[in-house]
Design a protein around this motif. Sequence first.
Motif, PDB file in Angstrom:
ATOM      1  N   GLY A 156       0.892  -1.403  -0.242  1.00 57.10           N
ATOM      2  CA  GLY A 156       0.239  -0.008  -0.056  1.00 57.10           C
ATOM      3  C   GLY A 156       0.407   1.405   0.444  1.00 57.10           C
ATOM      4  O   GLY A 156       2.574   1.144   0.230  1.00 57.10           O
ATOM      5  N   THR A 157       0.224   2.416  -0.151  1.00 54.10           N
ATOM      6  CA  THR A 157       0.568   3.654  -0.175  1.00 54.10           C
ATOM      7  C   THR A 157       0.760   4.193   1.181  1.00 54.10           C
ATOM      8  O   THR A 157      -0.642   4.217   1.659  1.00 54.10           O
ATOM      9  CB  THR A 157       0.603   4.506  -0.804  1.00 54.10           C
ATOM     10  N   TYR A 158       2.019   5.079   1.966  1.00 58.40           N
ATOM     11  CA  TYR A 158       1.666   5.842   3.489  1.00 58.40           C
ATOM     12  C   TYR A 158       2.640   7.276   3.458  1.00 58.40           C
ATOM     13  O   TYR A 158       3.057   6.708   2.239  1.00 58.40           O
ATOM     14  CB  TYR A 158       2.348   4.561   4.196  1.00 58.40           C
ATOM     15  N   SER A 159       2.160   7.417   4.763  1.00 60.20           N
ATOM     16  CA  SER A 159       2.916   8.843   4.672  1.00 60.20           C
ATOM     17  C   SER A 159       4.983   7.645   5.996  1.00 60.20           C
ATOM     18  O   SER A 159       4.035   7.205   6.134  1.00 60.20           O
ATOM     19  CB  SER A 159       2.562   9.835   5.756  1.00 60.20           C
ATOM     20  N   LEU A 160       5.266   8.221   5.652  1.00 56.20           N
ATOM     21  CA  LEU A 160       6.944   8.209   6.028  1.00 56.20           C
ATOM     22  C   LEU A 160       7.534   9.289   6.442  1.00 56.20           C
ATOM     23  O   LEU A 160       7.870  10.647   6.732  1.00 56.20           O
ATOM     24  CB  LEU A 160       8.360   7.490   5.253  1.00 56.20           C
ATOM     25  N   TYR A 161       7.633   8.714   8.145  1.00 51.64           N
ATOM     26  CA  TYR A 161       8.077  10.335   9.442  1.00 51.64           C
ATOM     27  C   TYR A 161       8.740   9.343   9.780  1.00 51.64           C
ATOM     28  O   TYR A 161       9.201   8.331  10.271  1.00 51.64           O
ATOM     29  CB  TYR A 161       6.988  10.677  10.039  1.00 51.64           C
ATOM     30  N   THR A 162       9.729  10.591   9.979  1.00 50.94           N
ATOM     31  CA  THR A 162      10.753  10.138  11.573  1.00 50.94           C
ATOM     32  C   THR A 162      10.418  10.869  12.553  1.00 50.94           C
ATOM     33  O   THR A 162      10.672  12.433  12.372  1.00 50.94           O
ATOM     34  CB  THR A 162      12.102  10.543  10.365  1.00 50.94           C
ATOM     35  N   ILE A 163      11.223  10.402  14.032  1.00 45.60           N
ATOM     36  CA  ILE A 163      11.709  11.344  15.342  1.00 45.60           C
ATOM     37  C   ILE A 163      13.415  10.826  14.443  1.00 45.60           C
ATOM     38  O   ILE A 163      13.683  10.282  15.708  1.00 45.60           O
ATOM     39  CB  ILE A 163      10.546  11.215  16.124  1.00 45.60           C
ATOM     40  N   PRO A 164      14.002  12.312  14.321  1.00 43.28           N
ATOM     41  CA  PRO A 164      14.958  12.457  14.926  1.00 43.28           C
ATOM     42  C   PRO A 164      15.837  12.093  16.369  1.00 43.28           C
ATOM     43  O   PRO A 164      14.804  13.139  17.035  1.00 43.28           O
ATOM     44  CB  PRO A 164      15.595  13.413  13.954  1.00 43.28           C
ATOM     45  N   GLU A 165      17.061  11.611  17.102  1.00 47.36           N
ATOM     46  CA  GLU A 165      17.811  11.839  17.835  1.00 47.36           C
ATOM     47  C   GLU A 165      18.919  11.394  17.674  1.00 47.36           C
ATOM     48  O   GLU A 165      19.234  11.500  16.533  1.00 47.36           O
ATOM     49  CB  GLU A 165      16.765  10.448  19.034  1.00 47.36           C
ATOM     50  N   GLU A 166      19.354  12.153  18.836  1.00 47.35           N
ATOM     51  CA  GLU A 166      20.688  11.669  18.471  1.00 47.35           C
ATOM     52  C   GLU A 166      21.424  10.514  18.215  1.00 47.35           C
ATOM     53  O   GLU A 166      22.409  10.381  16.947  1.00 47.35           O
ATOM     54  CB  GLU A 166      22.041  12.854  19.581  1.00 47.35           C
TER      55      GLU A 166
END
Length: 177
Positions: free
Chosen positions: A95-105
């Motif tokens: 399927g098609t989705y959104s790709l988000y991220t939460i960057p940390e150190e």
Amino acid sequence: MKLFKICLILLLASFSTSAQDFSDIDKSPMDAVITRNQDNSPLARIIYSRPKKKNRAIFGKLVPFNKVWRTGANEATEITFYEDVLVNGTAVEAGTYSLYTIPEEEKWTIIINERINEWGAYNYDDSMDLLRTSVPVKNTAATVENFSITFKPTKDGSDLLMGWDDTFVEVPIRKAN
């Protein structure tokens, strides 16, 4: 008649020169990457926008730590899986989705979200998360000026690489046989 032809030529010339004005080109152009299986069938595709570093401090500054990021610029990054896969070991249906991220150190949280066609992360809704997984941060060998996404094919899938500035992460994507 001669005056009419001259006027027509001048008019057409003015249209052609104004049609060549590209001054409003997007500062973070869209890009797309695709990875294929060994039989050349598509496995996954990503559509995203590529912001530039431009001598700015990126992670922890321009892109804050511990906050949801659209993973690029402009629209939220879109990922399509053409078949069922395992993303860092977790099953995700085609399927098609959104790709988000939460960057940390030290790590990034990778988020596959069911809500698509969103501008940025302004309307991000964690109740629509299909998957959250963490991967370690790695240092690049050289500075990456434009945020970049690519795939590195493996025997049974691909590794998704995302990098910018002096940082990159690698997310295993495997076929869910």
